[in-house]
Design a protein around this motif. Structure first.
Motif, PDB file in Angstrom:
ATOM      1  N   GLY A 151      12.053  -4.100  48.050  1.00  0.00           N
ATOM      2  CA  GLY A 151      12.224  -3.618  49.418  1.00  0.00           C
ATOM      3  C   GLY A 151      11.813  -4.673  50.436  1.00  0.00           C
ATOM      4  N   GLU A 152      10.684  -5.320  50.160  1.00  0.00           N
ATOM      5  CA  GLU A 152      10.190  -6.355  51.080  1.00  0.00           C
ATOM      6  C   GLU A 152      11.135  -7.552  51.107  1.00  0.00           C
ATOM      7  OE1 GLU A 152       8.061  -4.274  49.645  1.00  0.00           O
ATOM      8  OE2 GLU A 152       7.474  -3.603  51.659  1.00  0.00           O
ATOM      9  N   PHE A 153      11.734  -7.860  49.943  1.00  0.00           N
ATOM     10  CA  PHE A 153      12.676  -8.983  49.928  1.00  0.00           C
ATOM     11  C   PHE A 153      13.895  -8.685  50.803  1.00  0.00           C
ATOM     12  CE2 PHE A 153      10.731 -10.034  45.642  1.00  0.00           C
ATOM     13  CZ  PHE A 153       9.991 -11.085  46.160  1.00  0.00           C
ATOM     14  N   MET A 154      14.308  -7.417  50.834  1.00  0.00           N
ATOM     15  CA  MET A 154      15.432  -7.049  51.707  1.00  0.00           C
ATOM     16  C   MET A 154      15.051  -7.287  53.163  1.00  0.00           C
ATOM     17  SD  MET A 154      16.769  -3.516  49.966  1.00  0.00           S
ATOM     18  CE  MET A 154      16.485  -3.266  48.225  1.00  0.00           C
ATOM     19  N   ALA A 173      18.615 -12.250  45.605  1.00  0.00           N
ATOM     20  CA  ALA A 173      19.759 -12.603  46.444  1.00  0.00           C
ATOM     21  C   ALA A 173      20.634 -11.371  46.709  1.00  0.00           C
ATOM     22  CB  ALA A 173      20.570 -13.711  45.782  1.00  0.00           C
ATOM     23  N   LEU A 174      20.841 -10.555  45.671  1.00  0.00           N
ATOM     24  CA  LEU A 174      21.632  -9.326  45.857  1.00  0.00           C
ATOM     25  C   LEU A 174      20.928  -8.378  46.814  1.00  0.00           C
ATOM     26  CD1 LEU A 174      22.766  -8.775  42.163  1.00  0.00           C
ATOM     27  CD2 LEU A 174      24.292  -9.125  44.116  1.00  0.00           C
ATOM     28  N   SER A 175      19.616  -8.243  46.637  1.00  0.00           N
ATOM     29  CA  SER A 175      18.859  -7.386  47.549  1.00  0.00           C
ATOM     30  C   SER A 175      18.921  -7.927  48.969  1.00  0.00           C
ATOM     31  CB  SER A 175      17.395  -7.285  47.094  1.00  0.00           C
ATOM     32  OG  SER A 175      17.311  -6.474  45.947  1.00  0.00           O
ATOM     33  N   ALA A 176      18.952  -9.250  49.098  1.00  0.00           N
ATOM     34  CA  ALA A 176      19.049  -9.845  50.426  1.00  0.00           C
ATOM     35  C   ALA A 176      20.347  -9.426  51.111  1.00  0.00           C
ATOM     36  CB  ALA A 176      18.980 -11.369  50.323  1.00  0.00           C
ATOM     37  N   ILE A 177      21.435  -9.425  50.341  1.00  0.00           N
ATOM     38  CA  ILE A 177      22.721  -9.007  50.920  1.00  0.00           C
ATOM     39  C   ILE A 177      22.619  -7.577  51.416  1.00  0.00           C
ATOM     40  CG2 ILE A 177      25.168  -8.643  50.431  1.00  0.00           C
ATOM     41  CD1 ILE A 177      24.912 -10.871  48.305  1.00  0.00           C
ATOM     42  N   ALA A 178      22.014  -6.715  50.586  1.00  0.00           N
ATOM     43  CA  ALA A 178      21.816  -5.330  51.015  1.00  0.00           C
ATOM     44  C   ALA A 178      20.957  -5.278  52.268  1.00  0.00           C
ATOM     45  CB  ALA A 178      21.159  -4.524  49.887  1.00  0.00           C
ATOM     46  N   GLY A 179      19.889  -6.082  52.282  1.00  0.00           N
ATOM     47  CA  GLY A 179      18.982  -6.093  53.429  1.00  0.00           C
ATOM     48  C   GLY A 179      19.669  -6.538  54.698  1.00  0.00           C
ATOM     49  N   LEU A 180      20.586  -7.505  54.571  1.00  0.00           N
ATOM     50  CA  LEU A 180      21.299  -7.999  55.752  1.00  0.00           C
ATOM     51  C   LEU A 180      22.256  -6.936  56.297  1.00  0.00           C
ATOM     52  CD1 LEU A 180      22.002 -11.582  54.399  1.00  0.00           C
ATOM     53  CD2 LEU A 180      20.521 -11.004  56.322  1.00  0.00           C
ATOM     54  N   PHE A 181      22.969  -6.277  55.399  1.00  0.00           N
ATOM     55  CA  PHE A 181      23.873  -5.208  55.848  1.00  0.00           C
ATOM     56  C   PHE A 181      23.084  -4.069  56.493  1.00  0.00           C
ATOM     57  CE2 PHE A 181      27.230  -6.861  52.857  1.00  0.00           C
ATOM     58  CZ  PHE A 181      28.187  -7.058  53.837  1.00  0.00           C
ATOM     59  N   GLU A 236      10.856   2.300  52.496  1.00  0.00           N
ATOM     60  CA  GLU A 236      11.950   3.273  52.372  1.00  0.00           C
ATOM     61  C   GLU A 236      13.150   2.670  51.648  1.00  0.00           C
ATOM     62  OE1 GLU A 236      13.785   3.414  56.751  1.00  0.00           O
ATOM     63  OE2 GLU A 236      11.598   3.393  56.704  1.00  0.00           O
ATOM     64  N   ARG A 237      13.340   1.347  51.815  1.00  0.00           N
ATOM     65  CA  ARG A 237      14.435   0.703  51.083  1.00  0.00           C
ATOM     66  C   ARG A 237      14.174   0.750  49.584  1.00  0.00           C
ATOM     67  NH1 ARG A 237      15.205  -0.629  55.928  1.00  0.00           N
ATOM     68  NH2 ARG A 237      16.468  -2.230  56.926  1.00  0.00           N
ATOM     69  N   LEU A 238      12.929   0.517  49.186  1.00  0.00           N
ATOM     70  CA  LEU A 238      12.599   0.560  47.761  1.00  0.00           C
ATOM     71  C   LEU A 238      12.778   1.976  47.222  1.00  0.00           C
ATOM     72  CD1 LEU A 238      11.499  -1.022  45.306  1.00  0.00           C
ATOM     73  CD2 LEU A 238       9.246  -0.161  45.900  1.00  0.00           C
ATOM     74  N   LEU A 239      12.406   2.965  48.051  1.00  0.00           N
ATOM     75  CA  LEU A 239      12.553   4.360  47.623  1.00  0.00           C
ATOM     76  C   LEU A 239      14.022   4.673  47.353  1.00  0.00           C
ATOM     77  CD1 LEU A 239      11.115   7.046  47.173  1.00  0.00           C
ATOM     78  CD2 LEU A 239      11.580   7.617  49.556  1.00  0.00           C
ATOM     79  N   ILE A 240      14.891   4.232  48.261  1.00  0.00           N
ATOM     80  CA  ILE A 240      16.332   4.439  48.041  1.00  0.00           C
ATOM     81  C   ILE A 240      16.786   3.720  46.787  1.00  0.00           C
ATOM     82  CG2 ILE A 240      18.626   3.939  48.970  1.00  0.00           C
ATOM     83  CD1 ILE A 240      17.499   4.468  51.735  1.00  0.00           C
ATOM     84  N   ALA A 241      16.296   2.486  46.617  1.00  0.00           N
ATOM     85  CA  ALA A 241      16.681   1.722  45.428  1.00  0.00           C
ATOM     86  C   ALA A 241      16.291   2.474  44.157  1.00  0.00           C
ATOM     87  CB  ALA A 241      16.022   0.340  45.456  1.00  0.00           C
TER      88      ALA A 241
END
Lengths: 288, 232
Positions: free
Chosen positions: A39-42, A200-208, A222-227
């Motif tokens: 989540g933090e990486f996003m 890197a994949l999580s980064a793409i999600a984080g950017l979107f 919350e991003r990690l929870l969704i993941a």
């Protein structure tokens, strides 16, 4: 018609949710490690993009995205080789879990320290608001792009794992991390590459995500929870599971919100909870 | 020419010592049988040689180089390979993909995919199958083929015949004759003494982590071997 639009938008959102889960699923599938810092990486990738955008406002968004993804790839490689590999030598499966959660707390605090707790957004100009009409349904260009990217990345990852020699080495390492060494494969290095891809994949999600709604250093939780929900709902260990799980969550969230505007993510969590009770193996039955 | 020379080897499992002061030698192209009862330390010994067990003392020289502190990856790269006990195939890879893992080392030589398929024609037929759908003997062929494609100088084979039908064991040992012809040295770890000594030039017997007998394979005396195998 309005309901169809809701479902379609739910599916578009679900594509993003699938993307949020894929990094976590990849790391778990290969190393059996639950990475609490995804989540933090996003969020970190989003902050990186915001900084680059502020420093060079004329850069094309694609270049900024590319830089943020490259940055995240390197972060993931270093994170695995310096930190996570060390904890994986322990015979206690809880060690990497605790460690990665520790890393997530430190990253969050550092981001608060450096960027402050204010809401940030990633402004992509007219692209954020553009929409097209298909069969009288208004569809945002950005969400459509997100879903397309998500499906493309799932296909790309699937192709890489199934068809390339590196993918074969990754699968073999996931099967037997000691035996691959007899064939000259260094498991730690494979893990570092897999973590780099995952971040890197999580980064793409984080950017979107950042282009869609504002974020703070605390958004990683919350991003990690969704993941988590996406991965478990889809079925742990199945390849297409996170995408299916993401689509299910996306539709549930938007239909829930339309029916009950105060619900937020309540119906997503309920769906997750009920699924855990009645079908803990997930929507897509795992093969391994 | 000595290919592998082990002297004064001690191997540990945590606090327990499994191998004591062991000396062992394998010549270039030689076939050596290593027999011993269950728990004698045969598998531990093999895993220590290929670097999968790091807690060991003593000298291991392979092909002129000291490898006792080398990583499993580097030992494999030097041409010391193993068919592990229990086959240990990669379960999510097809037969062909399992064999292709042997190519990762990029050690070129006689053994290629085609040659392995000639040696074990059934594998060519079942190349797209998953390992769990193969018979035990076919799985063992995959494990042997996978190691052969590494083109080893010395191949350690751990309990090849364990749990296989006699006919299958016959077939696999017939393959060893062909493998030996290419100049590959072999260490055959077995519980089945007869089988192993018939295929080997020399024989070691291991008892409670120590070598209890070393002899030419043709000159094994039953009473000596019984004592060495079970202890007196």
């Amino acid at each position: 018609m309005a309901w169809i639009e809701t479902v379609v938008n739910g599916l578009l959102l679900g594509g993003l949710y699938g993307l949020i889960g894929i990094g976590l699923a990849l790391v778990f599938g290969v190393m059996r490690v639950v990475d609490g810092a995804q989540g933090e990486f996003m969020v970190m990738a989003a902050f990186f993009a915001v900084i680059v955008l502020a420093a060079a406002p004329d850069l094309h968004p694609l270049i900024i995205f590319g830089l943020a993804i490259l940055f995240s790839f390197c972060v993931g490689y270093v994170y695995q080789s310096w930190i996570v590999n060390r904890s994986m030598q322990s015979s206690d499966p809880l060690a990497p879990l605790l460690l990665t959660f520790g890393v997530s707390i430190i990253l969050r605090s550092v981001m608060v320290e450096v960027f402050g707790a204010d809401l940030r957004g990633l402004q992509l100009g007219s692209l954020s608001r553009a929409s097209i009409a298909i069969f009288n349904i208004n569809i945002g260009v950005m969400p459509l792009l997100t879903l397309a990217t998500s499906i493309a990345l799932f296909l790309l990852l699937q192709w890489m794992l199934k068809r390339t020699s590196f993918g074969r080495i990754i699968r073999a390492t996931a099967d037997r991390r000691d035996i691959v060494r007899l064939f000259g494969v260094k498991p730690d290095r494979v893990y570092a590459c897999v973590m780099a891809m995952s971040v890197a994949l999580s980064a793409i999600a984080g950017l979107f995500l950042a282009a869609r709604a504002s974020f703070t250093p605390f958004s990683g939780v919350e991003r990690l929870l969704i993941a988590f929900e996406v991965v478990v709902l889809g079925g742990i260990g199945s390849f297409w599971g996170p995408l299916i799980g993401g689509l299910a969550l996306g539709v549930t969230q938007l239909v829930g919100l339309k029916w009950d505007p105060n619900a937020g993510l309540l119906y997503c969590h309920l769906l997750f909870f009920i699924m855990i009770l009645i079908r803990p193996s997930g929507l897509v039955a795992s093969r391994s | 020419m000595t290919l592998l020379e082990v002297s004064g080897l001690n191997v540990f499992h945590g606090d327990l010592q499994a191998i004591f002061d062991l000396d062992l030698r394998v010549g270039e192209g030689e076939v050596v049988a290593l027999v011993g009862a269950n728990g004698a330390g045969k598998t531990t010994m093999m895993r220590a040689l290929v670097g999968l067990i790091a807690s060991k003392q003593g000298r291991i020289r392979f092909d002129g180089a000291e490898i006792s502190a080398a990583s499993a990856e580097d030992i494999a790269r030097a041409g010391l390979c193993m068919v592990p006990e229990g086959r240990m195939l990669f379960d999510s890879l097809t037969v062909l993909e399992n064999l292709m893992m042997g190519q990762v080392l990029r050690r070129r030589g006689y053994w290629t995919l085609e040659r392995v398929f000639e040696l074990f024609p059934i594998l060519a037929e079942r190349r797209s199958a998953m390992p769990r759908h193969l018979s035990g003997g076919q799985q063992q062929m995959v494990a042997i083929g996978r190691a052969l494609i590494c083109n080893p100088r010395l191949l350690l084979c751990d309990e090849i015949s364990l749990g296989l039908a006699p006919l299958m064991v016959e077939q696999i040992y017939a393959a060893f004759a062909q493998i030996g012809k290419q100049g590959t040295a072999l260490v055959l770890v077995e519980q089945d003494v007869k089988r192993a000594s018939a295929a080997a030039d020399r024989l070691y017997c291991l008892l409670k982590g120590r070598i209890s007998l070393e002899t030419a394979a043709g000159a094994v005396r039953v009473e000596d071997l019984t004592r060495a195998y079970f202890g007196a």
